[in-house]
Design a protein around this motif. Structure first.
Motif, PDB file in Angstrom:
ATOM      1  N   VAL A 297      47.190  25.632  41.816  1.00  0.00           N
ATOM      2  CA  VAL A 297      47.611  26.940  41.306  1.00  0.00           C
ATOM      3  C   VAL A 297      46.912  28.053  42.079  1.00  0.00           C
ATOM      4  O   VAL A 297      45.727  27.971  42.373  1.00  0.00           O
ATOM      5  CB  VAL A 297      47.289  27.078  39.797  1.00  0.00           C
ATOM      6  N   ASN A 298      47.683  29.052  42.401  1.00  0.00           N
ATOM      7  CA  ASN A 298      47.138  30.237  43.040  1.00  0.00           C
ATOM      8  C   ASN A 298      47.337  31.408  42.114  1.00  0.00           C
ATOM      9  O   ASN A 298      48.477  31.794  41.837  1.00  0.00           O
ATOM     10  CB  ASN A 298      47.948  30.516  44.305  1.00  0.00           C
ATOM     11  N   LEU A 299      46.256  31.954  41.624  1.00  0.00           N
ATOM     12  CA  LEU A 299      46.386  33.119  40.746  1.00  0.00           C
ATOM     13  C   LEU A 299      46.451  34.375  41.611  1.00  0.00           C
ATOM     14  O   LEU A 299      45.655  34.537  42.541  1.00  0.00           O
ATOM     15  CB  LEU A 299      45.193  33.206  39.798  1.00  0.00           C
ATOM     16  N   ILE A 300      47.409  35.223  41.308  1.00  0.00           N
ATOM     17  CA  ILE A 300      47.588  36.448  42.086  1.00  0.00           C
ATOM     18  C   ILE A 300      47.415  37.645  41.157  1.00  0.00           C
ATOM     19  O   ILE A 300      48.026  37.694  40.083  1.00  0.00           O
ATOM     20  CB  ILE A 300      49.016  36.522  42.701  1.00  0.00           C
ATOM     21  N   PHE A 301      46.583  38.577  41.558  1.00  0.00           N
ATOM     22  CA  PHE A 301      46.469  39.822  40.791  1.00  0.00           C
ATOM     23  C   PHE A 301      47.788  40.583  40.894  1.00  0.00           C
ATOM     24  O   PHE A 301      48.285  40.768  42.013  1.00  0.00           O
ATOM     25  CB  PHE A 301      45.404  40.740  41.416  1.00  0.00           C
ATOM     26  N   PHE A 302      48.346  41.024  39.777  1.00  0.00           N
ATOM     27  CA  PHE A 302      49.502  41.911  39.893  1.00  0.00           C
ATOM     28  C   PHE A 302      49.045  43.156  40.648  1.00  0.00           C
ATOM     29  O   PHE A 302      48.016  43.745  40.342  1.00  0.00           O
ATOM     30  CB  PHE A 302      50.048  42.309  38.513  1.00  0.00           C
ATOM     31  N   ASN A 303      49.796  43.500  41.663  1.00  0.00           N
ATOM     32  CA  ASN A 303      49.457  44.618  42.528  1.00  0.00           C
ATOM     33  C   ASN A 303      50.329  45.817  42.140  1.00  0.00           C
ATOM     34  O   ASN A 303      51.508  45.829  42.457  1.00  0.00           O
ATOM     35  CB  ASN A 303      49.741  44.174  43.978  1.00  0.00           C
ATOM     36  N   PRO A 304      49.766  46.794  41.419  1.00  0.00           N
ATOM     37  CA  PRO A 304      50.618  47.890  40.939  1.00  0.00           C
ATOM     38  C   PRO A 304      51.106  48.777  42.084  1.00  0.00           C
ATOM     39  O   PRO A 304      50.479  48.841  43.135  1.00  0.00           O
ATOM     40  CB  PRO A 304      49.695  48.695  40.019  1.00  0.00           C
ATOM     41  N   TYR A 305      52.218  49.428  41.853  1.00  0.00           N
ATOM     42  CA  TYR A 305      52.755  50.407  42.806  1.00  0.00           C
ATOM     43  C   TYR A 305      53.251  51.586  41.965  1.00  0.00           C
ATOM     44  O   TYR A 305      53.416  51.449  40.747  1.00  0.00           O
ATOM     45  CB  TYR A 305      53.872  49.784  43.657  1.00  0.00           C
ATOM     46  N   PRO A 306      53.471  52.732  42.576  1.00  0.00           N
ATOM     47  CA  PRO A 306      53.875  53.891  41.768  1.00  0.00           C
ATOM     48  C   PRO A 306      55.095  53.578  40.907  1.00  0.00           C
ATOM     49  O   PRO A 306      56.106  53.100  41.413  1.00  0.00           O
ATOM     50  CB  PRO A 306      54.194  54.962  42.822  1.00  0.00           C
ATOM     51  N   GLY A 307      54.951  53.775  39.615  1.00  0.00           N
ATOM     52  CA  GLY A 307      56.068  53.532  38.702  1.00  0.00           C
ATOM     53  C   GLY A 307      56.213  52.088  38.247  1.00  0.00           C
ATOM     54  O   GLY A 307      57.155  51.757  37.526  1.00  0.00           O
ATOM     55  N   SER A 308      55.293  51.221  38.641  1.00  0.00           N
ATOM     56  CA  SER A 308      55.441  49.814  38.253  1.00  0.00           C
ATOM     57  C   SER A 308      55.198  49.655  36.747  1.00  0.00           C
ATOM     58  O   SER A 308      54.360  50.334  36.166  1.00  0.00           O
ATOM     59  CB  SER A 308      54.501  48.913  39.060  1.00  0.00           C
ATOM     60  N   PRO A 309      55.959  48.750  36.123  1.00  0.00           N
ATOM     61  CA  PRO A 309      55.910  48.656  34.663  1.00  0.00           C
ATOM     62  C   PRO A 309      54.740  47.838  34.114  1.00  0.00           C
ATOM     63  O   PRO A 309      54.590  47.727  32.901  1.00  0.00           O
ATOM     64  CB  PRO A 309      57.237  47.950  34.335  1.00  0.00           C
ATOM     65  N   TYR A 310      53.944  47.243  34.990  1.00  0.00           N
ATOM     66  CA  TYR A 310      52.860  46.373  34.525  1.00  0.00           C
ATOM     67  C   TYR A 310      51.513  46.827  35.070  1.00  0.00           C
ATOM     68  O   TYR A 310      51.438  47.655  35.959  1.00  0.00           O
ATOM     69  CB  TYR A 310      53.121  44.929  34.972  1.00  0.00           C
ATOM     70  N   GLU A 311      50.462  46.176  34.529  1.00  0.00           N
ATOM     71  CA  GLU A 311      49.115  46.545  34.975  1.00  0.00           C
ATOM     72  C   GLU A 311      48.361  45.369  35.562  1.00  0.00           C
ATOM     73  O   GLU A 311      48.615  44.212  35.221  1.00  0.00           O
ATOM     74  CB  GLU A 311      48.314  47.101  33.790  1.00  0.00           C
ATOM     75  N   ARG A 312      47.405  45.699  36.391  1.00  0.00           N
ATOM     76  CA  ARG A 312      46.566  44.706  37.041  1.00  0.00           C
ATOM     77  C   ARG A 312      45.532  44.179  36.043  1.00  0.00           C
ATOM     78  O   ARG A 312      44.932  44.959  35.308  1.00  0.00           O
ATOM     79  CB  ARG A 312      45.868  45.416  38.204  1.00  0.00           C
ATOM     80  N   PRO A 313      45.299  42.877  36.006  1.00  0.00           N
ATOM     81  CA  PRO A 313      44.283  42.348  35.091  1.00  0.00           C
ATOM     82  C   PRO A 313      42.876  42.614  35.636  1.00  0.00           C
ATOM     83  O   PRO A 313      42.717  42.912  36.813  1.00  0.00           O
ATOM     84  CB  PRO A 313      44.579  40.850  35.089  1.00  0.00           C
ATOM     85  N   SER A 314      41.887  42.468  34.774  1.00  0.00           N
ATOM     86  CA  SER A 314      40.515  42.648  35.247  1.00  0.00           C
ATOM     87  C   SER A 314      40.061  41.391  35.985  1.00  0.00           C
ATOM     88  O   SER A 314      40.644  40.307  35.812  1.00  0.00           O
ATOM     89  CB  SER A 314      39.577  42.901  34.064  1.00  0.00           C
ATOM     90  N   VAL A 315      39.031  41.549  36.778  1.00  0.00           N
ATOM     91  CA  VAL A 315      38.478  40.408  37.518  1.00  0.00           C
ATOM     92  C   VAL A 315      38.001  39.348  36.522  1.00  0.00           C
ATOM     93  O   VAL A 315      38.196  38.143  36.707  1.00  0.00           O
ATOM     94  CB  VAL A 315      37.322  40.867  38.434  1.00  0.00           C
ATOM     95  N   LYS A 316      37.408  39.830  35.422  1.00  0.00           N
ATOM     96  CA  LYS A 316      36.881  38.904  34.414  1.00  0.00           C
ATOM     97  C   LYS A 316      38.002  38.036  33.827  1.00  0.00           C
ATOM     98  O   LYS A 316      37.850  36.824  33.667  1.00  0.00           O
ATOM     99  CB  LYS A 316      36.182  39.711  33.316  1.00  0.00           C
ATOM    100  N   THR A 317      39.124  38.664  33.522  1.00  0.00           N
ATOM    101  CA  THR A 317      40.262  37.907  32.988  1.00  0.00           C
ATOM    102  C   THR A 317      40.706  36.844  33.983  1.00  0.00           C
ATOM    103  O   THR A 317      40.976  35.692  33.614  1.00  0.00           O
ATOM    104  CB  THR A 317      41.455  38.856  32.709  1.00  0.00           C
ATOM    105  N   MET A 318      40.794  37.241  35.243  1.00  0.00           N
ATOM    106  CA  MET A 318      41.228  36.293  36.284  1.00  0.00           C
ATOM    107  C   MET A 318      40.274  35.110  36.352  1.00  0.00           C
ATOM    108  O   MET A 318      40.687  33.951  36.426  1.00  0.00           O
ATOM    109  CB  MET A 318      41.257  36.979  37.654  1.00  0.00           C
ATOM    110  N   VAL A 319      38.984  35.435  36.350  1.00  0.00           N
ATOM    111  CA  VAL A 319      37.970  34.379  36.478  1.00  0.00           C
ATOM    112  C   VAL A 319      38.021  33.450  35.261  1.00  0.00           C
ATOM    113  O   VAL A 319      37.933  32.230  35.395  1.00  0.00           O
ATOM    114  CB  VAL A 319      36.570  34.998  36.691  1.00  0.00           C
ATOM    115  N   ASN A 320      38.185  34.040  34.092  1.00  0.00           N
ATOM    116  CA  ASN A 320      38.305  33.217  32.874  1.00  0.00           C
ATOM    117  C   ASN A 320      39.495  32.276  32.961  1.00  0.00           C
ATOM    118  O   ASN A 320      39.412  31.103  32.609  1.00  0.00           O
ATOM    119  CB  ASN A 320      38.487  34.117  31.643  1.00  0.00           C
ATOM    120  N   PHE A 321      40.606  32.806  33.412  1.00  0.00           N
ATOM    121  CA  PHE A 321      41.839  32.022  33.526  1.00  0.00           C
ATOM    122  C   PHE A 321      41.616  30.872  34.510  1.00  0.00           C
ATOM    123  O   PHE A 321      41.944  29.713  34.236  1.00  0.00           O
ATOM    124  CB  PHE A 321      42.973  32.939  34.020  1.00  0.00           C
ATOM    125  N   GLN A 322      41.017  31.207  35.626  1.00  0.00           N
ATOM    126  CA  GLN A 322      40.753  30.184  36.653  1.00  0.00           C
ATOM    127  C   GLN A 322      39.821  29.101  36.120  1.00  0.00           C
ATOM    128  O   GLN A 322      40.063  27.910  36.291  1.00  0.00           O
ATOM    129  CB  GLN A 322      40.142  30.832  37.900  1.00  0.00           C
TER     130      GLN A 322
END
Ligand code: SAH
Ligand code: SF4
Length: 362
Positions: A297-322
């Motif tokens: 599995v490769n976890l990818i941070f959602f990469n926001p762009y102007p007007g994007s409907p979602y948000e980037r997770p925190s590093v801590k969340t990513m690490v916990n998930f991993q």
């Protein structure tokens, strides 16, 4: 100009049908892929009349770099114009820089990966993806796919003998352009050309399960990466609308049928979106879903762009998930944004294992 075709569209055998005598195809391949000829006139061992004929019939390089951005980490993002003026992106990723010994000699070679586009735009319409916003314009021809790697090698003075890796993770859905993709894969593999074997090529797909089967039946020896992003069909359909027709189960079944090198694993990309798919329950379901597949599995941070409907997770969340995935037996890496300062709309992010030191998820 109008009736010219792209010479990079052809495998060596196909070219041998078009250029007589057939051995000329090998010579022309050498000029294109090894000597980086910019014009047919440079092809000295080709008779002048044939050179003129080639020039009349074919476009040698279909791409023109119209924009180029270099990131601090060595990533270079290109915007290329195609013969019809449409534009696509391709990215050169420096996966490992060259290492020099005390006497200045190269002790370890640089490793490059090129992220290529397969379509102008995309039909799949993922709600998190910038490429989807512009809709679909057209498929790339095989030569327009191959040319991205060739143009980047030429522009960076990368020696012809240097073998690159390719990820089909730029703009477009590769399996929605399967015939041209398959031809491009074959052209990349040509020993008299770029000589990039199937093992060095990874096709990333949003999961057209019937096309995963077709690609597998072609037996081209390539790797696949599945853009999974969600563990239940409701959320996955919200993120990737065509999940309605190709649901998670159909993808998993297709992956199980795909011919995979026994030493390799199938990569599952999981775009982590804050508050959407980043909880322990999702991690748990992911472990279950992939339990009988040789997966990574490769976890990818959602990469926001102007007007994007979602948000980037925190590093801590990513690490916990991993951590959760690793503790439950799954191989898992977090992709570090490569060239984040130049932001890649094609979403290509470098894979890099992170050190983890987290806590409360167990
Ligand atoms: N169409 C194919 C390949 C191109 S997209 C596919 O979907 O797999 C390549 C990758 O970029 C996908 O894994 C996709 O999830 C990712 N991507 C797209 N938009 C992104 C964004 N806003 N942030 C991070 N990754 C993104
Ligand atoms: Fe197309 Fe891939 Fe973007 Fe989805 S993520 S819209 S499949 S390019």
């Amino acid at each position: 100009m109008q009736n010219k075709t792209i010479i990079l569209d052809y495998t060596k055998d196909e070219l041998a049908e078009l250029i007589k005598p057939a051995f000329r195809a090998k010579q022309v391949y050498g000029w294109m892929y090894h000597k980086y000829a910019k014009h047919f006139d440079e092809m000295q061992n080709i008779p002048k009349t044939l050179r003129a004929e080639l020039d009349e019939k074919f476009i040698l390089m279909p791409l023109t770099a119209v924009q180029k951005e270099q990131s601090k980490d060595g990533t270079i993002k290109y915007l290329f114009a195609l013969p019809d003026g449409k534009t696509i992106e391709a990215v050169l990723l420096l996966m490992k820089p060259e290492e020099l010994g005390d006497d200045g000699e190269v002790t370890s070679e640089a490793k490059y990966t090129v992220c290529v586009s397969t379509q102008v735009g995309c039909k799949v319409g993922c709600t998190f993806c910038l490429t989807a916003k512009g809709g679909f314009t057209r498929n790339l021809t095989p030569g327009e796919i191959v040319a991205q790697v060739l143009a980047i090698k030429i522009d960076n003075n990368i020696p012809a003998a240097k073998r690159m890796n390719i990820v089909y993770m730029g703009m477009g859905e590769p399996l929605d352009n399967l015939d041209n993709l398959a031809t491009a894969i074959k052209i990349f593999k040509e020993e008299d050309g770029l000589a990039i074997g199937g093992k060095r090529q990874t096709v990333s797909t949003s999961g057209l399960s019937n096309k995963i089967d077709k690609l597998g039946q072609m037996d081209l020896g390539v790797h696949i990466a599945i853009s999974l992003h969600a563990v239940d069909d409701k959320l996955r359909t919200e993120l990737i609308p065509m999940n309605k027709a190709h649901n998670i189960n159909s993808i998993i079944e297709a992956v199980k049928r795909f011919p995979i090198d026994t030493r390799k694993r199938v990569m599952f990309e999981y775009l982590v979106i804050k508050g959407k798919n980043d909880d322990k329950e999702s991690a748990k379901k992911l472990v279950k879903l992939l339990s009988d597949i040789k997966a990574k599995v490769n976890l990818i941070f959602f990469n926001p762009y102007p007007g994007s409907p979602y948000e980037r997770p925190s590093v801590k969340t990513m690490v916990n998930f991993q951590e959760y995935l690793i503790n439950h037996g799954l191989l898992c890496t977090i992709r570090q944004s490569k060239g984040i300062d130049i932001s890649a709309a094609c979403g290509q992010l470098k894979e890099k294992e992170r050190e983890t030191d987290s806590d409360d998820w167990s």
